[in-house]
Design a protein around this motif. Structure first.
Motif, short mmCIF file in Angstrom:
data_model
loop_
_atom_site.label_atom_id
_atom_site.label_comp_id
_atom_site.label_asym_id
_atom_site.label_seq_id
_atom_site.Cartn_x
_atom_site.Cartn_y
_atom_site.Cartn_z
N ILE A 1 -65.69 -3.42 -36.01
CA ILE A 1 -66.40 -3.37 -37.29
C ILE A 1 -66.83 -4.75 -37.76
N LYS A 2 -66.12 -5.76 -37.29
CA LYS A 2 -66.48 -7.11 -37.73
C LYS A 2 -67.86 -7.53 -37.23
N ARG A 3 -68.36 -6.79 -36.27
CA ARG A 3 -69.66 -7.18 -35.70
C ARG A 3 -70.78 -7.00 -36.70
N LEU A 4 -70.52 -6.28 -37.76
CA LEU A 4 -71.51 -6.24 -38.83
C LEU A 4 -71.06 -7.22 -39.90
N VAL B 1 -68.71 -13.63 -22.44
CA VAL B 1 -69.13 -13.00 -23.69
C VAL B 1 -69.37 -11.51 -23.47
N PRO C 1 -75.68 -15.59 -23.57
CA PRO C 1 -76.40 -16.80 -23.98
C PRO C 1 -77.40 -17.29 -22.95
N THR C 2 -77.30 -16.81 -21.73
CA THR C 2 -78.25 -17.29 -20.73
C THR C 2 -79.19 -16.17 -20.28
N ARG D 1 -70.27 -17.54 -16.57
CA ARG D 1 -68.89 -17.03 -16.69
C ARG D 1 -68.29 -17.32 -18.07
N CYS D 2 -69.09 -17.20 -19.09
CA CYS D 2 -68.56 -17.45 -20.44
C CYS D 2 -67.80 -16.22 -20.93
N PRO E 1 -60.95 -1.97 -35.86
CA PRO E 1 -60.99 -3.19 -36.68
C PRO E 1 -61.60 -4.39 -35.97
N PHE E 2 -61.61 -4.36 -34.66
CA PHE E 2 -62.25 -5.46 -33.94
C PHE E 2 -63.77 -5.26 -33.93
N LEU F 1 -76.28 -10.47 -26.41
CA LEU F 1 -75.37 -11.58 -26.72
C LEU F 1 -75.28 -12.60 -25.59
N ARG G 1 -66.14 -9.60 -23.50
CA ARG G 1 -65.53 -9.46 -24.82
C ARG G 1 -66.32 -8.52 -25.72
N GLN G 2 -67.62 -8.46 -25.48
CA GLN G 2 -68.45 -7.65 -26.37
C GLN G 2 -68.50 -6.18 -25.95
N ARG H 1 -75.58 -4.36 -25.96
CA ARG H 1 -74.92 -5.43 -26.70
C ARG H 1 -74.76 -6.68 -25.84
#
Lengths: 430, 504, 180, 382
Positions: B439-442, B23, B60-61, B20-21, B436-437, B58, B26-27, B54
């Motif tokens: 594009i930061k992934r690169l 991620v 983590p487990t 339940r992180c 803008p949120f 991402l 959010r991704q 994606r």
């Protein structure tokens, strides 16, 4: 006669701040310290934690046992300074010995205030101020059932909480109509009062001791309104006053506390003061007043150290601020306290979540600068708010977000954010 | 309208791994996941999933597994799932079905039917780790002959050579415009090209002012039907000027960058107002004939003082050979051929999957035709559209290309998973989006490194394969179809490709 | 390797990008005076995934195993790093290991100290009584509260671990450990 | 548009792979001598061939007909139909001054000998039209190409003036004996080739030297760039038909030297150009030269292992590839200059050499009539 480059009177946060400050500049100079108490430097603020059983005696000490030795400080423990000779730069000790100094720091701290009434000299009456108080209370605890606490301020309520935890019936007497009255507003007081009441603490507001009934020990108390309550442990927690005795009658100016400028200098050259005994600059109110708080004392000592050593630095961050917790309620306040009564001349934004014991309130001045705030319940990242206050930031463009528990730098306008974050990290001094 | 389409993907979450992180939540820009605090559980809205993976990468487990949904219609060779889904989609929307990336239909990929040669006994293979192995390539027009005269201290070159651009490896990044892809992606391509010493192609979106000095030396600047971002400074801050006639993914139609993507900087670069749709017309409206093209070629040469090669990019279509010949005769120094597996940010699916011909056949035909006309040296040929690996690249060169454009492969190196949703502007990998949120992934620093690594790896592989063939300079493989053999190809295909069958 | 500008001027988040960059340069020069190292963030590439928080919590768990830490350990693993989030801007944020740390001055128990050798601001949880003075005074909001234990937690730069978990697990390399 | 000789390049013949021995000898004063040296030297390198091909190029062979192009035409399987067609074609396009069958020794047993005929021809004045402005040489090349491409079983393998190429299947000494080279001919320059094809039985047309006009090439190696070279030459109307990569060398020499007038030194730098890394270190002027050459003539770089001896009147060049994957040795004795795959072969015919040297990869040894240019390569020798 012994003579030290730097002589410190007092043995608490201010003294340690000064020593650590001096030693960060020079390892050579001689430092002497006159301590009235014989205990190793300890933290007064830990008294409630010790009494509640959270920590043991060894944790009461503020610095390791070899702190003075490692710092090269000559400790004159158990000695009381009785007089100052500012002309000849000498301090007279109780035994008549004289110590010379190059620079002097008066960090004599505060004295608990006792109201003028009979019965306060009994052996089960304590203040909540010194190690000796602590040991005395601890000794009395097994025989005590009913504790009465005089004073519903920060010290009084902390005492109430720990004694309650130790199984005593606790009664708190407060002269004002609510607890914590000088520190916080009515809403906050209400939350704290109900918390304490739920925990079983009896609160008597608008009330105080009428008469103390005692033999060898205090046995019961008749309150002003005539109520009689049992008492076998009386804690006096009205407050502290600056310990200015040594300076009285000298050229050193006193205004409630020993008056210092922002470099912590008194009106007499080469004499400095800090901590509870001093009247320091409050950057919020602009006034000079006693601000008897741990960080102020330490920082004051540190800044005094720099100035004593010839490096000019100023205290900029001193103001009233408290981090407290009563039972499970965390409470933080800083800056001025505006009650509901006199709130009209301020711009106030606040949020209450009844039932959740969450309250946030911000007092903004006419420039949109935070002059004070109170956080109850959720206090995380409160330092960011204090920083906004210190930097005198106009918060009006994002004031709504201040009420969000997760408020952070991310909620500020871009330019402001990076401006605040890129400022030098030497805080408290400039 | 209620959708009758089958959801495309199914998502499995291993309960014993999920921490339940959030991620994944959010991704995902498509709101597939949501967290319920009361139950401390993640909920999944599979309908929204585009299969970009994606979240899988991402997590983590490694608790997630996203795969095509297994529920399917009754198998029907005629009415396949794809066809039926499209029908339902159109019934619901009444519109053209848009898609992104290149043609994904199982059309024959000739690269996979061509095999390379290697030296055995009669000539030695060369080890590129120990011996020189040259990949340097010159792009541009070459004279028919060089006139050289003897002089006191050697020889004088009397022939004026045409402007040429040297690249250390025949791999060049394809045209991808700023606007279609994020600034970060665009910058990464430029920075990678710069580090490698090779070229990137601005696409039709212009080159931002502040990048011109730094990256102009590695830029192929495009002049397309919309003429976005074209001015004299743009043209002159480049190595090559390219006229885009067509694109392999969508021959015959123009482009459309929706207004939402035209943010401040894109508007400035493209020289159009913020928020207006950037419409590239299907044809260039000043080119309705080959003479018009010639005029534009010379106009651009004039504008760049005849100092830069001018390239013309066309989609591979049926009579591509004749068109290419005309382009060379019209004065182009480079002909870029974009095959029908080339990528795009947005194209009607019907066009993408049904128009054009494969690059391999087009390339072979163009090379042959230019040689028959004796004008192969007057231009360089760039092969674009579906170059997936170094072997594809080297086969393209053996078929006759001077260099290859690497587009989709570069995007994949950046993180693209070919979910084909570029046109939605919600690329979860930060590539084809201006959010803008997102594009930061690169991280341009990382992405540049990925691209550089890819190109280096390919170059090494090309060197290895060249060495295996006993060749130590790439020019000796260019058009050297003797080193190719076909497998599993029909006679006519071998004929068009001009290669023998394996064993022949 | 990469010398380009991070962001085009005029893109909606550019101001924080460019000023963010200069912010870190400033911190660097400052650090040369005292601290040995700290984790800095590049907000322009922080993707707000919160994986740094996840892995920070793992780093400070008993087992150091992500699944065990989150699903099976008694105490809920807590991160020492916070991702500030106000989309599109996000950045991870943890103890700056100040040269003259306010938290150390405010600490009533001596639990917070500045290590004169490493320059790290260290927290001794055995001494911490949970008075939260440091929470009030830290200007960066980097001291976090463990409500369960009623004490504070803060970035210890993964003392005793092989890597700085937040740095090594950041999928976009937005977090970097800088040393002087 | 250039005509393709096949509908698809797919059907172009495969070249074969081979290892070989080469030898060349020239008298720089122009004095003519017999074939003994060449035959003996190549015999010395017997292991470099396998009996599937041998051949000789002889310069100064027909002093009496030196004004006329001497065509050696081979009719495979002694195909009379082909011969009729060729002769008809020659009659239409040339004045045939004299023709005869090339004398052979019937006592020598060779593999499927074709009929080999020689014609001394002279091009007629050109009629108005496409060929009006062609030089004689170009005219001849075109006609030779036509025969080679279009007439089945007929191959023109020698077409220069005062030059003769003799070749066939067998060891070179057998070919020499068959054509009686040691007895009948004299020349001032002899090149010899011994062939070792690996994948075909060998055929007469595939033997070396390969010639066009007075250019002859003998070659040892496998040109990995053959496809690139061949297709580039095809663009200039040279069509390879003889299943050997030597052919591309010959055509390239003809294109570059005869048609485009490039000096031999430049030619060698096109075939075996310096590495880009080496060019980077050169003077600006040299950089320009070599960069231009590599850019423009990239398709004519000969990649892979090779040693070639290229000859035409007055000149003989030895060259090995730029990374020297195949051997070449040069030697000199008085006016005689030798080029050979092996030093032993030179010493076998001339034991007391004045000098012997090994040129580096890509560095040509240029032997010229009445000059000492060949010595230029000695200071670069390895």
């Amino acid at each position: 006669m012994k003579k030290f480059d730097y002589l410190i009177i007092g043995n608490s946060a201010g003294a340690v701040g000064c020593i650590e400050g001096l030693r960060s500049i020079s390892k050579q100079s001689s430092i002497g310290l006159i301590a009235e108490e014989e205990h190793h430097v300890y933290s007064r603020a830990l008294i409630p934690y010790y009494l509640s059983g959270a920590i043991g005696r060894d944790k009461m000490y503020y610095r390791p046992a070899d702190f003075y030795q490692n710092a090269g400080v000559t400790l004159l423990g158990g000695q009381k300074a009785t007089a100052l000779d500012l002309e000849r730069k000498e301090v007279e000790l109780a035994g008549g010995a004289k110590i010379g100094y190059g620079k002097l720091l008066l960090a004599t701290g505060g004295k608990p205030i006792y109201p003028p009434m009979d019965g306060l000299d009994k052996k089960n009456v304590f203040s909540f101020h010194s190690f000796d108080d602590l040991l005395g209370i601890e000794k009395r605890l097994p025989e005590s059932k009913n504790a009465v606490i005089l004073g519903g301020g920060v010290i009084g309520l902390m005492a109430a909480e720990v004694l309650k935890k130790r199984g005593l019936a606790v009664q708190v007497l407060e002269l004002a109509d609510r607890v914590l009255a000088p520190v916080v507003d009515e809403t906050t007081s209400g939350i704290i009062e109900s918390t304490l009441r739920e925990a079983g603490v009896k609160l008597f507001t608008n009330n105080t001791i009428g008469q103390i009934h005692s033999g060898d020990l205090v046995e019961s108390i008749t309150l002003k309104d005539g109520t009689v309550i049992p008492c076998d442990l009386l804690i006096v927690g009205i407050g502290v006053r600056p310990g200015t005795e040594l300076a009285e009658g000298t050229a050193i100016k006193i205004d409630r506390g020993i008056l210092v400028n922002r470099q912590m200098q008194t009106s007499v050259p080469d004499v400095y003061s800090c901590g509870d005994c001093a009247s320091i600059y409050n950057f919020i109110t602009g006034q000079t007043q006693p601000l008897p708080l741990w960080p102020n004392a330490y920082l004051g000592g540190r800044i005094a150290a720099f100035n004593m050593a010839g490096i000019k630095r100023q205290l900029v961050a001193g103001t009233s601020m408290n981090a407290m917790h009563f039972l499970n309620v965390n409470l933080i306040n800083a800056g001025i306290n505006v009650t509901d009564q006199d709130s009209s001349q301020w711009h106030i934004i606040s949020k209450v979540e009844p039932g959740h014991q969450v309250y946030r309130k911000f007092i903004l001045d006419e420039h949109g600068v935070i002059s004070g705030f109170v956080l109850v319940g959720q206090i995380k990242r409160a330092g960011i708010l204090l920083n906004l206050m210190r930097k005198k930031v106009d918060v009006r463009s994002f004031q709504e977000q201040l009420l969000d528990e997760n408020f952070g730098y991310v909620n500020m306008p871009d330019e402001l954010r990076w401006q605040l974050l890129k400022d030098e990290v030497i805080l408290g001094v400039m | 309208m209620y959708s009758f389409q089958l959801p495309e993907f199914m998502i499995e979450r291993a309960a014993d791994r999920c921490i339940r992180c959030r991620v994944c939540e959010r991704q995902c820009a498509n709101q597939v996941y949501s967290y319920d605090a009361e139950l401390d559980r993640m909920f999944i809205e599979e309908k929204n999933c585009v299969g970009c993976q994606r979240c899988v990468v991402l997590c983590p487990t490694l608790a997630l597994n996203v795969r095509p949904r297994t529920s399917d219609y009754r198998p029907n060779a005629s009415w396949t799932r794809d066809k039926m889904q499209n029908l339902k989609k159109q019934a619901e929307t009444g519109g053209v079905i848009l898609t992104g990336s290149g043609n994904d239909k199982p059309c024959r990929i000739y690269w996979d039917h061509l095999v390379l040669n290697a030296s055995q006994v009669t000539n030695p293979s060369i080890d590129p780790l120990r011996e020189p192995m040259e990949l340097k390539t010159y792009l541009g027009r070459k004279p028919d002959a060089v006139k050289i005269t003897r002089c006191a201290d050697g020889f004088d070159v009397e022939t004026e050579s045409f402007p040429n651009v040297a690249i250390p490896t025949p791999l060049v990044f394809s045209a991808m415009s700023y606007g279609a892809i994020s600034y970060q992606a665009y910058l990464s391509l430029a920075a990678a090209a710069k580090e490698l010493g090779t070229l990137f192609n601005t696409g039709e979106g212009g080159l931002p002012e502040h990048m011109r000095r730094e990256f102009g030396g590695n830029a192929i600047v495009q002049c397309a039907s919309g003429r976005f971002g074209v001015d004299a400074d743009y043209l002159n801050n480049s190595q090559i000027v390219e006229i885009k006639i067509g694109q392999g993914a969508k021959p015959g139609i123009g482009g459309h960058l929706p207004g939402e993507k035209v943010l401040a900087n894109i508007s400035e670069t493209r020289m159009i107002p913020i928020g207006t749709d950037a419409l590239s017309p299907a044809p260039q409206h000043d080119i309705y004939s080959i003479e018009d093209l010639s005029m534009l070629i010379y106009a651009l040469k004039e504008a760049t003082n005849y100092a830069k090669p001018v390239s013309v990019k066309i989609a591979a279509v049926h009579n591509v050979a004749a068109i290419a010949s005309g382009i060379v005769r019209a004065g182009a120094d480079i002909v870029a051929i974009d095959g029908f597996r080339g990528g795009t940010g947005a194209a009607p699916q019907a066009t993408r999957d049904n128009v054009g011909i494969p690059l391999e056949l087009a390339l072979a035909a163009v090379d042959k035709r230019l040689r028959e006309e004796g004008i192969r040296n007057k231009c360089s040929i760039m092969a674009a559209g579906g170059i997936r690996c170094s072997a594809d690249a080297i086969k393209a060169i053996a078929l006759g290309a001077d260099g290859v454009y690497v587009g989709t492969a570069a995007l994949i190196a950046m993180g693209c998973t070919l979910c084909q949703k570029c046109y939605t502007g919600k690329c979860n990998w930060g590539i084809t989006t201006q959010d803008p949120f997102l594009i930061k992934r690169l991280n341009p620093e990382l992405t540049t490194q990925r691209l550089v690594n890819l190109m280096r790896a390919w170059s090494h592989e090309i060197q290895e394969m060249l060495g295996g063939m006993g060749i130590n300079a790439i020019e000796s493989l260019r058009g050297n179809r003797d080193h190719l053999r076909g497998i599993g190809l029909e006679d006519w295909e071998l004929n068009v490709l001009g290669v023998k069958g394996a064993g022949e | 390797m990469f010398t380009g500008q991070w962001s085009p001027p005029g893109v909606c988040c550019d101001t924080y990008m460019s000023s963010g960059l200069c912010f870190f340069i400033r911190l660097n020069t400052h650090e040369r005076m005292g601290t040995m190292g700290k984790v800095v963030v590049k907000p322009e590439v922080c993707i707000g995934c919160h994986l740094c928080e996840v892995w920070c919590a793992v780093a400070h768990s008993k087992s150091k195993n992500i699944i065990k830490a989150f699903l099976y350990e008694d105490t809920k693993p807590l991160p020492r790093i916070t991702v500030e989030e106000n989309l599109p801007l996000t950045f991870a944020w943890q103890c700056r290991h100040c040269q003259e740390p306010n938290c150390v001055t405010a600490c009533i128990s001596g639990a917070l100290t500045k290590n004169p050798v490493s320059g790290h601001v260290e927290h001794d949880s055995l001494k911490c009584v949970g008075c939260y003075s440091c929470v009030l005074i830290c200007p960066y909001g980097c001291i976090l509260i463990d409500e369960q234990k009623r004490e504070i937690i803060k970035c210890d730069l993964c003392a005793g671990l092989e890597t700085k978990y937040c740095v090594s697990h950041c999928p976009n390399e937005a977090l970097i450990y800088v040393e002087n | 548009m250039r005509q393709q000789y096949h509908q698809s390049e797919r059907f172009t013949p495969d070249k074969e792979m081979q290892a070989c021995g080469l030898f060349g000898v020239m008298d720089t004063t122009g004095k003519r001598f017999g074939g003994d040296m060449a035959i003996k030297a190549i015999k010395n390198m017997k292991v470099r061939g396998n009996g599937l091909g041998g051949g000789f190029g002889v310069y100064g062979i027909y002093p009496d007909y030196q004004e006329y192009y001497a065509f050696h035409v081979m009719y495979q399987d002694r195909n009379q139909a082909a011969k009729r067609m060729v002769e008809e074609y020659l009659k239409q396009n040339f004045y045939v001054i004299y023709d005869e069958e090339i004398p052979t020794d019937p006592g020598v047993n060779v593999f499927q000998p074709p009929l080999v005929w020689r014609y001394f021809v002279s091009p007629p004045p050109r009629k108005k039209g496409a060929e009006e402005h062609l030089t004689d040489d170009e005219y001849v090349v075109n006609k030779v190409m036509f025969v080679n491409i279009n007439i089945e079983d007929a191959y023109v393998f020698s077409s220069g003036k005062n030059v003769g190429v003799f070749k066939g299947v067998g060891f070179p000494e057998e070919v020499a004996a068959y054509f009686m080279l040691d007895k009948l001919y004299q020349g001032y320059l002899w090149t010899v080739h011994s062939r070792f094809p690996t994948n075909t039985p060998g055929w007469w047309g595939g033997a070396h030297p390969f010639g066009i006009l007075d250019w002859t090439v003998v070659h040892n190696g496998e040109i990995s760039s053959y496809g690139t070279n061949r297709r580039f030459l095809a663009m200039h109307d040279y069509y390879c038909t003889l299943y050997t990569d030597t052919e591309v060398v010959a055509y390239a020499v003809d294109l570059l030297m005869r048609k485009q007038g490039l000096p031999i030194e430049v030619l060698s730098k096109i075939f075996a150009p310096p590495l880009w890394d080496a060019i980077k270190l050169m003077s600006a002027k040299e950089q320009k030269l070599y960069t231009t050459l590599r850019m423009v003539y990239a398709p004519l770089m000969l990649n892979g292992p090779f040693t070639i001896i290229v000859a035409h009147h007055n000149e003989m060049i030895g060259l090995t590839d730029r990374i020297r994957l195949r051997p070449i040795t040069a030697g000199a004795k008085g006016d005689l200059v030798f080029l050979s795959s092996e030093e032993g072969a030179i010493r076998a015919v001339c034991p007391d050499l004045d000098m012997v040297w090994t040129p580096p990869g890509g560095e040509p040894v240029i032997v010229r009539l009445n000059s000492k240019d060949h010595l230029l390569s000695t200071n670069k020798s390895i």
